[in-house]
Scaffold this active site. Sequence first.
Site, PDB file in Angstrom:
ATOM      1  NE  ARG A  61      24.319  31.574  45.322  1.00 35.72           N
ATOM      2  CZ  ARG A  61      24.258  31.575  46.671  1.00 35.72           C
ATOM      3  NH1 ARG A  61      23.082  32.122  47.159  1.00 35.72           N
ATOM      4  NH2 ARG A  61      25.127  30.752  47.410  1.00 35.72           N
ATOM      5  N   GLY A 108      25.166  26.581  33.427  1.00 36.99           N
ATOM      6  CA  GLY A 108      25.569  27.249  32.152  1.00 36.99           C
ATOM      7  C   GLY A 108      26.838  26.681  31.635  1.00 36.99           C
ATOM      8  CB  ALA A 123      32.886  29.425  45.547  1.00 36.02           C
ATOM      9  CG  LEU A 146      29.114  32.589  37.347  1.00 32.69           C
ATOM     10  CD1 LEU A 146      29.987  32.707  36.242  1.00 32.69           C
ATOM     11  CD2 LEU A 146      27.422  32.792  37.472  1.00 32.69           C
ATOM     12  NE  ARG A 184      36.295  30.958  51.800  1.00 30.66           N
ATOM     13  CZ  ARG A 184      36.942  31.998  52.120  1.00 30.66           C
ATOM     14  NH1 ARG A 184      37.931  32.440  51.679  1.00 30.66           N
ATOM     15  NH2 ARG A 184      36.668  32.097  53.494  1.00 30.66           N
ATOM     16  N   GLY A 241      29.410  25.984  39.300  1.00 29.44           N
ATOM     17  CA  GLY A 241      30.235  25.693  38.366  1.00 29.44           C
ATOM     18  C   GLY A 241      31.638  24.837  38.525  1.00 29.44           C
ATOM     19  CD  GLU A 271      27.758  24.283  35.197  1.00 26.97           C
ATOM     20  OE1 GLU A 271      27.244  23.854  34.403  1.00 26.97           O
ATOM     21  OE2 GLU A 271      28.041  25.257  35.784  1.00 26.97           O
ATOM     22  CD  GLU A 282      24.333  26.297  39.564  1.00 24.99           C
ATOM     23  OE1 GLU A 282      24.054  25.593  40.592  1.00 24.99           O
ATOM     24  OE2 GLU A 282      25.330  26.172  38.821  1.00 24.99           O
TER      25      GLU A 282
HETATM   26  C1  1HE Z   1      32.353  34.444  46.094  1.00 29.33           C
HETATM   27  C2  1HE Z   1      31.786  33.454  45.638  1.00 29.33           C
HETATM   28  C3  1HE Z   1      31.282  33.231  44.432  1.00 29.33           C
HETATM   29  C4  1HE Z   1      32.583  33.086  47.701  1.00 29.33           C
HETATM   30  N1  1HE Z   1      31.341  34.197  43.569  1.00 29.33           N
HETATM   31  N2  1HE Z   1      32.556  35.538  45.205  1.00 29.33           N
HETATM   32  N3  1HE Z   1      28.110  29.906  43.668  1.00 29.33           N
HETATM   33  C5  1HE Z   1      27.624  30.003  45.064  1.00 29.33           C
HETATM   34  O1  1HE Z   1      26.425  30.341  45.006  1.00 29.33           O
HETATM   35  C6  1HE Z   1      28.550  29.569  46.193  1.00 29.33           C
HETATM   36  C7  1HE Z   1      28.483  30.933  46.794  1.00 29.33           C
HETATM   37  N4  1HE Z   1      29.761  30.769  48.017  1.00 29.33           N
HETATM   38  C8  1HE Z   1      29.374  29.943  49.213  1.00 29.33           C
HETATM   39  O2  1HE Z   1      28.403  29.458  49.390  1.00 29.33           O
HETATM   40  C9  1HE Z   1      30.430  29.949  50.150  1.00 29.33           C
HETATM   41  O3  1HE Z   1      31.357  31.137  49.900  1.00 29.33           O
HETATM   42  C10 1HE Z   1      31.307  28.727  50.281  1.00 29.33           C
HETATM   43  C11 1HE Z   1      30.538  27.764  50.883  1.00 29.33           C
HETATM   44  C12 1HE Z   1      31.887  28.328  48.863  1.00 29.33           C
HETATM   45  C13 1HE Z   1      32.589  28.861  51.212  1.00 29.33           C
HETATM   46  O4  1HE Z   1      32.231  29.493  52.266  1.00 29.33           O
HETATM   47  P1  1HE Z   1      33.254  30.256  53.240  1.00 29.33           P
HETATM   48  O5  1HE Z   1      32.625  30.629  54.656  1.00 29.33           O
HETATM   49  O6  1HE Z   1      34.507  29.533  53.474  1.00 29.33           O
HETATM   50  O7  1HE Z   1      33.713  31.615  52.544  1.00 29.33           O
HETATM   51  P2  1HE Z   1      32.751  33.037  52.358  1.00 29.33           P
HETATM   52  O8  1HE Z   1      33.080  33.899  53.735  1.00 29.33           O
HETATM   53  O9  1HE Z   1      31.518  32.645  52.071  1.00 29.33           O
HETATM   54  O10 1HE Z   1      33.486  33.622  51.184  1.00 29.33           O
HETATM   55  C14 1HE Z   1      34.844  34.317  51.084  1.00 29.33           C
HETATM   56  C15 1HE Z   1      34.751  35.420  50.154  1.00 29.33           C
HETATM   57  O11 1HE Z   1      34.757  34.931  48.644  1.00 29.33           O
HETATM   58  C16 1HE Z   1      33.635  36.262  50.233  1.00 29.33           C
HETATM   59  O12 1HE Z   1      34.279  37.519  49.638  1.00 29.33           O
HETATM   60  P3  1HE Z   1      34.809  38.672  50.628  1.00 29.33           P
HETATM   61  O13 1HE Z   1      35.147  39.822  49.602  1.00 29.33           O
HETATM   62  O14 1HE Z   1      33.432  39.015  51.363  1.00 29.33           O
HETATM   63  O15 1HE Z   1      35.896  38.352  51.265  1.00 29.33           O
HETATM   64  C17 1HE Z   1      32.576  35.693  48.936  1.00 29.33           C
HETATM   65  O16 1HE Z   1      31.759  36.679  48.587  1.00 29.33           O
HETATM   66  C18 1HE Z   1      33.376  35.334  48.058  1.00 29.33           C
HETATM   67  N5  1HE Z   1      32.841  34.341  47.278  1.00 29.33           N
HETATM   68  N6  1HE Z   1      32.173  32.322  46.697  1.00 29.33           N
HETATM   69  C19 1HE Z   1      31.748  35.432  44.113  1.00 29.33           C
HETATM   70  N7  1HE Z   1      30.644  32.083  43.821  1.00 29.33           N
HETATM   71  C20 1HE Z   1      28.652  28.582  34.350  1.00 29.33           C
HETATM   72  S1  1HE Z   1      27.365  28.860  35.318  1.00 29.33           S
HETATM   73  C21 1HE Z   1      27.796  28.339  36.963  1.00 29.33           C
HETATM   74  C22 1HE Z   1      26.611  28.952  37.929  1.00 29.33           C
HETATM   75  C23 1HE Z   1      27.353  28.829  39.134  1.00 29.33           C
HETATM   76  O17 1HE Z   1      28.183  28.449  39.408  1.00 29.33           O
HETATM   77  S2  1HE Z   1      26.156  29.535  40.488  1.00 29.33           S
HETATM   78  C24 1HE Z   1      26.621  29.066  41.949  1.00 29.33           C
HETATM   79  C25 1HE Z   1      27.670  30.037  42.648  1.00 29.33           C
END
Ligand code: 1HE
Length: 255
Positions: free
Chosen positions: A132, A137, A59, A61, A23, A106, A109, A129
């Site tokens: 989590r 950041g 998606a 970070l 993503r 992110g 961001e 965030e």
């Molecule tokens: C990921 C990530 C990720 C997906 N890091 N691997 N961001 C979040 O907390 C958002 C987390 N992601 C989600 O809530 C959902 O994935 C989505 C709403 C974005 C998309 O949902 P969906 O159903 O289309 O996809 P999925 O089945 O959840 O994810 C597909 C794959 O992408 C899956 O991996 P797989 O190996 O099991 O296929 C997920 O683990 C992977 N994936 N998002 C790592 N973020 C500078 S500081 C910034 C701080 C932040 O950004 S914190 C917020 C992080």
Amino acid sequence: MNHLHLDLHGPVALIRLSRPAKRNALNDGLILALQEQFNRLPTTVRAAVIHGEGEHFCAGLDLGELQERDAGQGLQHSRLWHAALNGVQFGPVPVIAALHGAVVGGGLELASACHIRVADETAFYALPEGSRGIFVGGGGSVRIPKLIGVARMTDMMLTGRVYTAAEGERIGLAQYLVPAGQALAKALELAQRVAQNAPLTNYALMHALPRIAEQSADHGLFTEALISGIAQAAPEAKERVRAFLDGRAAKVSKD
Ligand code: 1HE
């Protein structure tokens, strides 16, 4: 594996986050690639568009890389994001984000470091965030309140609130809302338009407006006068004004 792609559409650089299986989650490699890309845009480029491959813009970070950092490494990691996203906001050309699907953490961001955001109806915005156990950041605490206010950002992080595309446009997360699947086309159309402006005016807009917004009114007015004087003295500005006076340039029109 290269997760960032560049295509040139005339004077517009189209930059694609290309990690759809995750993503478009931003790992260190992708953040460094973004920084590098904006450092070495071809000099022919006058505007840029960023979009994401697959069902989502980004998606945020890559949470897979988060586990093993200590406090000092976490600080340095945040500073890496700051440098990369400063390179987007204060780079050589205006940047338009074409948003669809998840614009979260992110990803939001990154979008907020761009100068214009175009969202399609599938876009949604969140800052997970808070839930989590971490914090923004990538400059989000500085840039996002400027778009939507501290109170809305606080609510997003405390409660996990998700804003829809329509709500996002209403509160200022995006300036444009278009039907599903049309964000990229609209962003490219706007970028082609932006690319026609005098480069010095675009540069002045990107670099002066956010700084003036943080200055006192007196300092802001002085900065404005300096930039205004420099921009109007450019030969290109004189030619553009002459063209209007001679009836060769477009009028302002509401259509
Ligand atoms: C990921 C990530 C990720 C997906 N890091 N691997 N961001 C979040 O907390 C958002 C987390 N992601 C989600 O809530 C959902 O994935 C989505 C709403 C974005 C998309 O949902 P969906 O159903 O289309 O996809 P999925 O089945 O959840 O994810 C597909 C794959 O992408 C899956 O991996 P797989 O190996 O099991 O296929 C997920 O683990 C992977 N994936 N998002 C790592 N973020 C500078 S500081 C910034 C701080 C932040 O950004 S914190 C917020 C992080």
